[in-house]
Design a protein around this motif. Structure first.
Motif, mmCIF file in Angstrom:
data_model
loop_
_atom_site.group_PDB
_atom_site.id
_atom_site.type_symbol
_atom_site.label_atom_id
_atom_site.label_comp_id
_atom_site.label_asym_id
_atom_site.label_seq_id
_atom_site.Cartn_x
_atom_site.Cartn_y
_atom_site.Cartn_z
ATOM 1 N N VAL A 39 0.846 -1.196 0.000
ATOM 2 C CA VAL A 39 0.000 0.000 0.000
ATOM 3 C C VAL A 39 0.884 1.249 0.000
ATOM 4 O O VAL A 39 0.683 2.188 -0.780
ATOM 5 N N TYR A 40 1.879 1.226 0.859
ATOM 6 C CA TYR A 40 2.770 2.375 0.994
ATOM 7 C C TYR A 40 3.532 2.621 -0.309
ATOM 8 O O TYR A 40 3.718 3.757 -0.736
ATOM 9 N N PHE A 41 3.919 1.551 -0.936
ATOM 10 C CA PHE A 41 4.641 1.668 -2.197
ATOM 11 C C PHE A 41 3.758 2.318 -3.263
ATOM 12 O O PHE A 41 4.160 3.283 -3.929
ATOM 13 N N ILE A 42 2.557 1.798 -3.408
ATOM 14 C CA ILE A 42 1.653 2.339 -4.433
ATOM 15 C C ILE A 42 1.342 3.798 -4.139
ATOM 16 O O ILE A 42 1.342 4.650 -5.024
ATOM 17 N N LEU A 43 1.131 4.082 -2.867
ATOM 18 C CA LEU A 43 0.822 5.451 -2.451
ATOM 19 C C LEU A 43 1.941 6.408 -2.871
ATOM 20 O O LEU A 43 1.713 7.438 -3.515
ATOM 21 N N ASN A 44 3.153 6.055 -2.509
ATOM 22 C CA ASN A 44 4.282 6.933 -2.811
ATOM 23 C C ASN A 44 4.518 7.061 -4.305
ATOM 24 O O ASN A 44 4.827 8.137 -4.811
ATOM 25 N N LEU A 45 4.352 5.945 -4.981
ATOM 26 C CA LEU A 45 4.566 5.970 -6.417
ATOM 27 C C LEU A 45 3.538 6.894 -7.079
ATOM 28 O O LEU A 45 3.864 7.683 -7.975
ATOM 29 N N THR A 46 2.300 6.817 -6.603
ATOM 30 C CA THR A 46 1.250 7.668 -7.152
ATOM 31 C C THR A 46 1.589 9.136 -6.938
ATOM 32 O O THR A 46 1.482 9.960 -7.857
ATOM 33 N N ILE A 47 1.998 9.459 -5.724
ATOM 34 C CA ILE A 47 2.302 10.864 -5.425
ATOM 35 C C ILE A 47 3.428 11.359 -6.323
ATOM 36 O O ILE A 47 3.325 12.420 -6.951
ATOM 37 N N VAL A 48 4.492 10.569 -6.395
ATOM 38 C CA VAL A 48 5.645 10.974 -7.199
ATOM 39 C C VAL A 48 5.224 11.157 -8.659
ATOM 40 O O VAL A 48 5.498 12.184 -9.288
ATOM 41 N N ALA A 49 4.495 10.169 -9.188
ATOM 42 C CA ALA A 49 4.100 10.241 -10.593
ATOM 43 C C ALA A 49 3.192 11.440 -10.823
ATOM 44 O O ALA A 49 3.331 12.159 -11.817
ATOM 45 N N TYR A 50 2.296 11.675 -9.887
ATOM 46 C CA TYR A 50 1.348 12.775 -10.056
ATOM 47 C C TYR A 50 2.071 14.128 -10.071
ATOM 48 O O TYR A 50 1.836 14.963 -10.944
ATOM 49 N N ILE A 51 2.964 14.323 -9.118
ATOM 50 C CA ILE A 51 3.688 15.599 -9.061
ATOM 51 C C ILE A 51 4.505 15.802 -10.332
ATOM 52 O O ILE A 51 4.474 16.871 -10.952
ATOM 53 N N LEU A 52 5.203 14.759 -10.745
ATOM 54 C CA LEU A 52 6.046 14.901 -11.932
ATOM 55 C C LEU A 52 5.208 15.141 -13.181
ATOM 56 O O LEU A 52 5.551 15.936 -14.045
ATOM 57 N N PHE A 53 4.087 14.450 -13.248
ATOM 58 C CA PHE A 53 3.238 14.578 -14.430
ATOM 59 C C PHE A 53 2.643 15.989 -14.529
ATOM 60 O O PHE A 53 2.660 16.609 -15.588
ATOM 61 N N THR A 54 2.141 16.490 -13.412
ATOM 62 C CA THR A 54 1.605 17.852 -13.458
ATOM 63 C C THR A 54 2.725 18.836 -13.773
ATOM 64 O O THR A 54 2.510 19.820 -14.472
ATOM 65 N N GLY A 55 3.903 18.549 -13.253
ATOM 66 C CA GLY A 55 5.043 19.412 -13.558
ATOM 67 C C GLY A 55 5.321 19.417 -15.057
ATOM 68 O O GLY A 55 5.607 20.449 -15.651
ATOM 69 N N TYR A 56 5.157 18.253 -15.672
ATOM 70 C CA TYR A 56 5.436 18.128 -17.096
ATOM 71 C C TYR A 56 4.390 18.877 -17.924
ATOM 72 O O TYR A 56 4.710 19.637 -18.834
ATOM 73 N N THR A 57 3.121 18.658 -17.572
ATOM 74 C CA THR A 57 2.080 19.306 -18.363
ATOM 75 C C THR A 57 2.001 20.798 -18.063
ATOM 76 O O THR A 57 1.378 21.545 -18.810
ATOM 77 N N GLY A 58 2.599 21.212 -16.958
ATOM 78 C CA GLY A 58 2.606 22.619 -16.624
ATOM 79 C C GLY A 58 1.324 23.080 -15.955
ATOM 80 O O GLY A 58 1.199 24.216 -15.538
ATOM 81 N N ARG A 59 0.368 22.156 -15.824
ATOM 82 C CA ARG A 59 -0.857 22.538 -15.121
ATOM 83 C C ARG A 59 -0.589 22.462 -13.623
ATOM 84 O O ARG A 59 0.166 21.610 -13.172
ATOM 85 N N PRO A 60 -1.211 23.311 -12.823
ATOM 86 C CA PRO A 60 -1.008 23.209 -11.378
ATOM 87 C C PRO A 60 -1.666 21.925 -10.874
ATOM 88 O O PRO A 60 -2.698 21.500 -11.398
#
Ligand code: SF4
Ligand code: SF4
Lengths: 402, 375
Positions: free
Chosen positions: A149-170
């Motif tokens: 659970v902890y792994f999936i959670l962290n992976l989601t957060i990391v992916a989400y932050i990086l992805f929004t960073g990439y698209t430039g949307r807040p």
């Protein structure tokens, strides 16, 4: 959808670009991984008999490393708490890097468990629906669950932050904040469950002490931040991470408190064992002075001294504000906790065994090679993740400046 | 004698092979180079979930494997517990002479691996003055040195011997010219030029052989054989993450060798050192194969799983005594139904001084030690 493909392309682009040091480091890790894979394939072929574990000491180096790394994974995220409390300027970055470290540490944890079990082909038996996880009785079943659970959670957060960073949307605060907040109790729970896994075994008096879980948490809070502290300094240089010296010093100060609690709890245990002087003293004796031919104590003393010195370095404002002594402290704390939470926990717990026999265990070459391979996978994952974080941080600074 | 083999450089072919093995074993079991048998084994359900028809199929498959390995299919029954029976064991400490006949009868009856040695019964020797103090227990009394000893281990480039602490190594050091015995596994490894880890401690499970010159019982000593205590409150069952081990209604704690993942948590949790792991492929010579087996008992075990004493489930559920009870030359071993007031074991519990090991752990063993004679 196009965004996702673009993001993947963007990641691949970043990973395949890099300076000389980057490539040297990556190839070094790949070599160790290949060596580890070869060693592990031998182990698969002949069985775990190629390690030095035996019936008398049925867990060894693999499980020791696993335990230590659970601590790293937990503490990396717990650093978000002080970042929030003390209003460190780039709290987002602190959180992001912490989560990345957690993801990498968890990859290593899972690999260490996998290489340790006798029947990796039956790993599905641990999964809900496919297998028959022994809930709620087995702590190991719980540990597998919370780690995943902890792994999936962290992976989601990391992916989400990086992805929004990439698209430039807040990013959407309504999504991210609850996830980050949830990851904090999850971090505490993975480490507590791992401590309980040992703690609950009445047959092994050395582990069967209630102080174990608090000690796990205290020592984890030393080792996880030590890695991040050094990383912050590197990223400050190469990626312009805007973290102030005062924040670094604050982390060091917090680590010194954690180390104090850790040493205090250790002292409490040592007092109890030696003063009451029951037959259970023998395990502590194995840890500090050796019984028969056991060897853990050769590592335990340097580790203890390293921990104490690091504690002093972080306690005294002058040395904790000095980058050189602070970094020395980080390395020392890492050595101290690695020994204490790895072999210093597993070996004395199992020596002597339940019928009083002493089997002298030290890892075989194969175990070292497999472990080095697992560590390399973790470092590689971490390197690749941090590589993605760098442009993200640069971008957000540009944003700040504007 | 130098038995070290220099590690060979890894060839490209070897690397590819290893990589393939790894993928096959980890990612795609049953896809690369696996037979349908492997696939069936991989998909097999937990023992308690098998329907009678499925069980029959599984047993057929195992018999085929037996046929191939031992030249005999053998019988693999799954006789369930008899209602109204709770098995209990009694061991007369005042009678046991420490001859280890039970150990070897058990190995034979239960198809234990001969190489590496797996022995479910461990006879501990204690000093009469110190009583049952595990810190003083000597499991290696009256043995000669084998590969286990200092000299030989040194040749293997490794260091290690079983040692009861507080004493010098209980294993005698052999004369320098004693020839080094190689087990079949070691020989095969030596002869296989592809093996990268020759003699990689595969022998550390080798139990030193009995020393015929040593006479038991030794003066001033007494003996306590220990095997699985069939706890009513078994910590091994509690900790198993996949329910691969459980207590049947007649009180026998069993293991599904086809469900165990080999995590060894149960070994850490067992207070009596009763559980043994198959660190490598167990070797059982065809002529030693006992074909009368129980699914949860003495059928041959695969590598990478845990095993232990089952009170000879294959015998006792059919009304026979365990092999160790039958072999004991002094009648120190008793066995019976704890729920039957007339049984010998109940009579012993009522009339004799009875003790259980580590009662402070609340495991509630069904293995009772007692003093049958006054001495
Ligand atoms: S003696 Fe050990 S293996 Fe046997 S039931 Fe008790 S805990 Fe389990
Ligand atoms: S080794 Fe097998 S029986 Fe023991 S706890 Fe693990 S899965 Fe269960």
């Amino acid at each position: 959808m196009t965004n996702i493909f673009g993001f993947i392309k963007f990641c691949l682009g970043l990973w395949t670009r890099g300076g000389r040091y980057y490539w040297a480091w990556v190839s070094f890790l790949c070599l160790l991984i290949i060596s580890g894979v070869l060693a592990y394939s031998n182990q698969l072929e002949y069985g775990l008999g190629l390690t030095n574990m035996r019936d008398s000491i049925s867990w060894g180096f693999y499980i020791g490393n696993f335990t230590f790394l659970v601590g790293v994974a937990a503490a990396a995220v717990m650093l978000v708490i002080p970042a929030y409390v003390y209003h460190w300027e780039p709290i987002k970055e602190v959180a992001l890097l912490g989560e990345m470290l957690a993801v990498s540490a968890l990859v290593m944890c899972m690999l260490f468990v996998t290489v340790d079990i006798g029947r990796p082909d039956r790993i599905t038996h641990l999964m809900p629906f496919l297998g028959s996880p022994n809930f709620p009785r087995s702590l190991l079943a719980w540990d597998v669950l919370v780690l995943n659970v902890y792994f999936i959670l962290n992976l989601t957060i990391v992916a989400y932050i990086l992805f929004t960073g990439y698209t430039g949307r807040p990013y959407k605060k309504a999504i991210l904040i609850p996830l980050v907040l949830f990851s904090i109790p999850a971090a505490i729970s993975i480490h507590t469950v791992t401590a309980f896994l040992y703690n609950g075994i009445a047959a092994r008096p050395y582990w069967n002490a209630s102080i174990l879980a608090p000690r796990f948490l205290a020592s984890a809070f030393c080792s996880g931040p030590a890695i991040l502290l050094m990383l912050f300094q590197i990223l400050r240089k190469v990626a312009g991470l805007r973290i102030k010296d005062t924040a670094l010093a604050k982390i060091a100060e917090l680590m010194s408190y954690a180390m104090f609690i850790n040493l205090f709890l250790l002292g409490a245990e040592v007092f109890k064992e030696y003063y009451s002087n029951t037959e259970h003293l023998i395990y502590t004796q194995v840890l500090f002075f050796g019984v028969g031919d056991t060897k853990v104590h050769y590592f335990m003393w340097p580790a203890l001294i390293a921990s104490i010195v690091a504690f002093l370095l972080f306690l005294i404002p002058k040395t904790r504000n000095n980058p050189l002594t602070m970094n020395i402290g980080c390395v020392l704390i890492f050595i101290g906790v690695y020994t204490e939470k790895g072999m210093g926990l597993v070996i004395p717990g199992l020596t002597p065994d339940t019928l009083g026999e002493i089997y002298v265990y030290s890892p075989s070459l194969l175990e070292y090679r497999v472990a080095a391979g697992v560590f390399s996978v973790g470092f590689l994952v971490f390197t690749l993740l941090v590589k993605l974080a760098i442009p993200y941080m640069e971008k957000s600074h540009a944003h700040h400046a504007a | 004698m130098d038995t070290k083999i220099p590690p060979k450089p890894v060839s490209r072919r070897k690397f590819l092979e290893s990589a393939a093995t790894l993928t096959a074993a980890m990612v795609l079991p049953g896809v690369m180079g696996c037979t349908t048998e492997n696939i069936d084994e991989f998909l097999q359900k937990h023992f308690v979930e098998l329907s009678p028809a499925e069980l029959e199929k599984v047993v057929k498959r195992m018999q085929k494997q037996n046929e191939k390995k031992y030249g005999k299919a053998g019988s693999i029954d799954a006789t369930p517990a008899i209602p109204g029976v709770l098995f209990g064991y009694g061991l007369d400490i005042s009678r046991c002479i420490g001859c280890r006949r039970c150990v070897h009868a058990c190995v034979k009856e239960n198809n234990q691996s001969r190489d590496p040695d797996i022995q479910w019964i461990r006879v501990l020797e204690f000093n009469k003055e110190s009583g049952i103090d595990f810190a003083e227990a000597d499991p290696y009394y009256c043995t000669t040195a084998s590969l286990h000893d200092k000299e030989a281990s040194h040749h293997l480039g490794e260091k290690k011997e079983g040692e009861a602490h507080g004493k010098a190594a209980p294993v005698a050091v052999p004369s320098a010219d004693a020839p080094m015995k190689l087990s079949p596994v070691q020989k095969s490894i030596l002869e296989n030029p592809d093996s990268q880890y020759p003699l990689y401690q595969v022998d550390a499970n080798k139990v030193p052989a009995s020393d015929p010159a040593c006479k038991v019982p030794r003066p001033g000593h007494f003996y306590v054989p220990v095997a699985c205590q069939q706890c009513e409150n078994p910590p091994c069952v509690k900790v198993c993450p996949v329910k691969a081990t459980w207590k049947d209604p007649d009180g026998i704690v069993v293991i599904d060798y086809n469900w165990c993942i080999g995590c060894r948590y149960c070994m850490a949790a067992c207070p009596y050192g009763a559980r043994h792991f198959n660190w490598t492929e167990p070797k059982l010579p065809a002529e030693d194969f006992n074909p009368d087996t129980h699914y949860l008992g003495n059928r041959p075990r695969p590598r990478g799983v845990v095993e232990k004493c089952t009170f000879c489930i294959q015998r006792t559920r059919k009304g026979q005594y365990p092999a160790c009870v039958e072999i004991c030359p002094v009648g120190a071993r008793k066995f019976g139904n704890l729920l039957d007031p007339a049984s010998e074991i109940r009579q012993i519990m009522e009339r004799k001084r009875v003790l259980i090991l580590k009662n402070e752990l609340n495991t509630k063993p069904k293995f009772f030690y007692f003093y049958g004679t006054a001495t």
